[in-house]
Design a protein around this motif. Structure first.
Motif, PDB file in Angstrom:
ATOM      1  N   TYR A   1      31.632  33.113  33.612  1.00  0.00           N
ATOM      2  CA  TYR A   1      32.020  31.931  32.845  1.00  0.00           C
ATOM      3  C   TYR A   1      30.798  31.460  32.077  1.00  0.00           C
ATOM      4  O   TYR A   1      29.675  31.947  32.287  1.00  0.00           O
ATOM      5  CB  TYR A   1      32.560  30.825  33.771  1.00  0.00           C
ATOM      6  CG  TYR A   1      31.547  30.271  34.736  1.00  0.00           C
ATOM      7  CD1 TYR A   1      30.814  29.121  34.446  1.00  0.00           C
ATOM      8  CD2 TYR A   1      31.294  30.916  35.949  1.00  0.00           C
ATOM      9  CE1 TYR A   1      29.877  28.613  35.325  1.00  0.00           C
ATOM     10  CE2 TYR A   1      30.359  30.417  36.838  1.00  0.00           C
ATOM     11  CZ  TYR A   1      29.651  29.271  36.531  1.00  0.00           C
ATOM     12  OH  TYR A   1      28.709  28.779  37.406  1.00  0.00           O
TER      13      TYR A   1
ATOM     14  N   SER B   1      32.865  26.273  31.421  1.00  0.00           N
ATOM     15  CA  SER B   1      34.023  26.722  30.635  1.00  0.00           C
ATOM     16  C   SER B   1      34.570  27.999  31.263  1.00  0.00           C
ATOM     17  O   SER B   1      33.943  29.063  31.156  1.00  0.00           O
ATOM     18  CB  SER B   1      33.610  26.944  29.175  1.00  0.00           C
ATOM     19  OG  SER B   1      34.705  27.378  28.402  1.00  0.00           O
ATOM     20  N   TYR B   2      35.720  27.878  31.916  1.00  0.00           N
ATOM     21  CA  TYR B   2      36.363  29.012  32.569  1.00  0.00           C
ATOM     22  C   TYR B   2      37.598  29.448  31.782  1.00  0.00           C
ATOM     23  O   TYR B   2      38.263  28.624  31.138  1.00  0.00           O
ATOM     24  CB  TYR B   2      36.817  28.648  33.988  1.00  0.00           C
ATOM     25  CG  TYR B   2      35.701  28.436  34.980  1.00  0.00           C
ATOM     26  CD1 TYR B   2      35.266  29.477  35.786  1.00  0.00           C
ATOM     27  CD2 TYR B   2      35.091  27.189  35.123  1.00  0.00           C
ATOM     28  CE1 TYR B   2      34.245  29.286  36.721  1.00  0.00           C
ATOM     29  CE2 TYR B   2      34.075  26.985  36.038  1.00  0.00           C
ATOM     30  CZ  TYR B   2      33.656  28.038  36.836  1.00  0.00           C
ATOM     31  OH  TYR B   2      32.656  27.849  37.753  1.00  0.00           O
TER      32      TYR B   2
ATOM     33  N   ILE C   1      41.403  30.232  31.357  1.00  0.00           N
ATOM     34  CA  ILE C   1      42.611  29.734  32.009  1.00  0.00           C
ATOM     35  C   ILE C   1      43.437  30.924  32.489  1.00  0.00           C
ATOM     36  O   ILE C   1      43.757  31.809  31.693  1.00  0.00           O
ATOM     37  CB  ILE C   1      43.433  28.864  31.043  1.00  0.00           C
ATOM     38  CG1 ILE C   1      42.606  27.661  30.574  1.00  0.00           C
ATOM     39  CG2 ILE C   1      44.729  28.396  31.703  1.00  0.00           C
ATOM     40  CD1 ILE C   1      43.327  26.782  29.572  1.00  0.00           C
TER      41      ILE C   1
ATOM     42  N   ASP D   1      48.762  29.715  34.398  1.00  0.00           N
ATOM     43  CA  ASP D   1      48.569  28.298  34.082  1.00  0.00           C
ATOM     44  C   ASP D   1      48.617  27.999  32.596  1.00  0.00           C
ATOM     45  O   ASP D   1      48.395  26.851  32.188  1.00  0.00           O
ATOM     46  CB  ASP D   1      47.230  27.822  34.647  1.00  0.00           C
ATOM     47  CG  ASP D   1      47.162  27.929  36.160  1.00  0.00           C
ATOM     48  OD1 ASP D   1      48.225  27.807  36.799  1.00  0.00           O
ATOM     49  OD2 ASP D   1      46.053  28.137  36.697  1.00  0.00           O
TER      50      ASP D   1
ATOM     51  N   GLN E   1      49.314  28.472  24.062  1.00  0.00           N
ATOM     52  CA  GLN E   1      47.976  28.969  24.341  1.00  0.00           C
ATOM     53  C   GLN E   1      47.963  30.493  24.403  1.00  0.00           C
ATOM     54  O   GLN E   1      48.993  31.123  24.657  1.00  0.00           O
ATOM     55  CB  GLN E   1      47.448  28.381  25.657  1.00  0.00           C
ATOM     56  CG  GLN E   1      47.186  26.885  25.584  1.00  0.00           C
ATOM     57  CD  GLN E   1      46.650  26.325  26.892  1.00  0.00           C
ATOM     58  OE1 GLN E   1      47.036  26.748  27.974  1.00  0.00           O
ATOM     59  NE2 GLN E   1      45.759  25.349  26.794  1.00  0.00           N
TER      60      GLN E   1
ATOM     61  N   GLU F   1      41.884  31.732  26.197  1.00  0.00           N
ATOM     62  CA  GLU F   1      41.888  30.270  26.229  1.00  0.00           C
ATOM     63  C   GLU F   1      41.046  29.790  27.402  1.00  0.00           C
ATOM     64  O   GLU F   1      41.016  30.422  28.462  1.00  0.00           O
ATOM     65  CB  GLU F   1      43.318  29.752  26.346  1.00  0.00           C
ATOM     66  CG  GLU F   1      43.464  28.262  26.093  1.00  0.00           C
ATOM     67  CD  GLU F   1      43.128  27.873  24.658  1.00  0.00           C
ATOM     68  OE1 GLU F   1      42.092  27.193  24.459  1.00  0.00           O
ATOM     69  OE2 GLU F   1      43.881  28.229  23.750  1.00  0.00           O
ATOM     70  N   VAL F   2      40.329  28.676  27.203  1.00  0.00           N
ATOM     71  CA  VAL F   2      39.453  28.143  28.247  1.00  0.00           C
ATOM     72  C   VAL F   2      39.851  26.713  28.592  1.00  0.00           C
ATOM     73  O   VAL F   2      40.553  26.039  27.823  1.00  0.00           O
ATOM     74  CB  VAL F   2      37.973  28.174  27.798  1.00  0.00           C
ATOM     75  CG1 VAL F   2      37.508  29.601  27.581  1.00  0.00           C
ATOM     76  CG2 VAL F   2      37.760  27.344  26.544  1.00  0.00           C
ATOM     77  N   ASP F   3      39.374  26.259  29.757  1.00  0.00           N
ATOM     78  CA  ASP F   3      39.722  24.896  30.182  1.00  0.00           C
ATOM     79  C   ASP F   3      38.864  23.847  29.478  1.00  0.00           C
ATOM     80  O   ASP F   3      39.312  22.719  29.270  1.00  0.00           O
ATOM     81  CB  ASP F   3      39.600  24.770  31.703  1.00  0.00           C
ATOM     82  CG  ASP F   3      38.219  25.178  32.211  1.00  0.00           C
ATOM     83  OD1 ASP F   3      37.398  25.641  31.407  1.00  0.00           O
ATOM     84  OD2 ASP F   3      37.981  25.040  33.432  1.00  0.00           O
ATOM     85  N   ASN F   4      37.622  24.184  29.105  1.00  0.00           N
ATOM     86  CA  ASN F   4      36.737  23.255  28.388  1.00  0.00           C
ATOM     87  C   ASN F   4      36.145  23.964  27.178  1.00  0.00           C
ATOM     88  O   ASN F   4      35.356  24.901  27.331  1.00  0.00           O
ATOM     89  CB  ASN F   4      35.614  22.767  29.309  1.00  0.00           C
ATOM     90  CG  ASN F   4      36.114  21.883  30.423  1.00  0.00           C
ATOM     91  OD1 ASN F   4      36.783  20.888  30.190  1.00  0.00           O
ATOM     92  ND2 ASN F   4      35.792  22.251  31.665  1.00  0.00           N
TER      93      ASN F   4
END
Length: 227
Positions: free
Chosen positions: A105, A120-121, A123, A127, A132, A137-140
């Motif tokens: 990450y 930033s991981y 997704i 999920d 997306q 795609e990342v969470d942050n």
């Protein structure tokens, strides 16, 4: 981002990427003309049984096929040198972000602000929301203001990674114990996707990069509301 059956570059999102694409098209045009001409001459010589003593012994034609390639190389070298100097690092960036590569990450730290850092991981597929993209795609997201010179300091905490966003024309290895520097400017809002471009282990394919470009006012609001 890349799409199915795409053969050329991604759409540019920075002035430098536009220059790279124009230089690529310029060079490919010259190479196409040279390849076509040489191929035609070879085909003609193999199928034509006539000979011309003036062509075999002429000094003028030797001058032509010596000078012409030299001129073509000059037409390629001049814009190449121009682009090389444009790609040089910018001296006074308005924003500095430190990007650290981990297995597997990215973490970002906005050095110009207090306590603005996050991981930033990617997704997981289960999920993802309907709009997306899978595996990218990342969470942050890394949020940056558009039309602003950005400096990225890239390093790693474990193995060698590579921070790469093709549409911004940036790519630098993240080497443990060493800082590499990138500078870029985003000239339009949007999402720009990249991935680690250095094989870094089992989950190398699962550490994407997402850069979100927004207006300066929206960026300052994002910084103020950061928790």
């Amino acid at each position: 981002m890349s799409t199915w059956s795409q053969l050329s570059f991604q759409d540019s999102a920075s002035p430098l990427m536009e220059e790279i694409i124009m230089f690529h098209d310029h060079t490919m045009l010259i190479l196409t003309l040279v390849t076509t001409l040489v191929g035609y001459i070879i085909f003609t010589m193999m199928t034509n049984k006539f000979t011309d003593r003036f062509l075999l012994e002429g000094h003028f034609i030797e001058i032509i096929w010596t000078v012409a390639p030299a001129l073509l190389l000059i037409f390629i070298a001049l814009p190449s040198l121009h682009l090389l100097y444009l790609l040089d690092e910018y001296d006074s960036p308005s924003l500095t972000i430190k990007s650290m590569g981990h297995q597997w990450y990215w973490s970002y730290e906005y050095s110009d602000f207090l306590d603005v850092e996050f991981d930033s991981y990617m997704i997981p597929s289960k999920d993802l929301e309907e709009n997306q993209f899978r595996l990218i795609e990342v969470d942050n997201r890394m949020v940056v203001p558009m039309n602003t010179y950005i400096r990225i300091l890239v390093s790693s905490t474990d193995v060698i990674h590579s921070w790469t966003v093709p549409s911004l024309s940036v790519k630098a290895d993240a080497v443990p114990g060493r800082l590499n520097q990138l500078t870029f400017l985003v000239n339009r809002p949007g999402l720009f996707f990249g991935q680690c471009s250095e094989i870094c282990g089992a989950n190398h394919s699962f550490m994407p990069i997402v850069v979100e470009s927004i207006s300066m006012n929206s960026f300052l609001n994002w910084i103020n509301n950061f928790e």
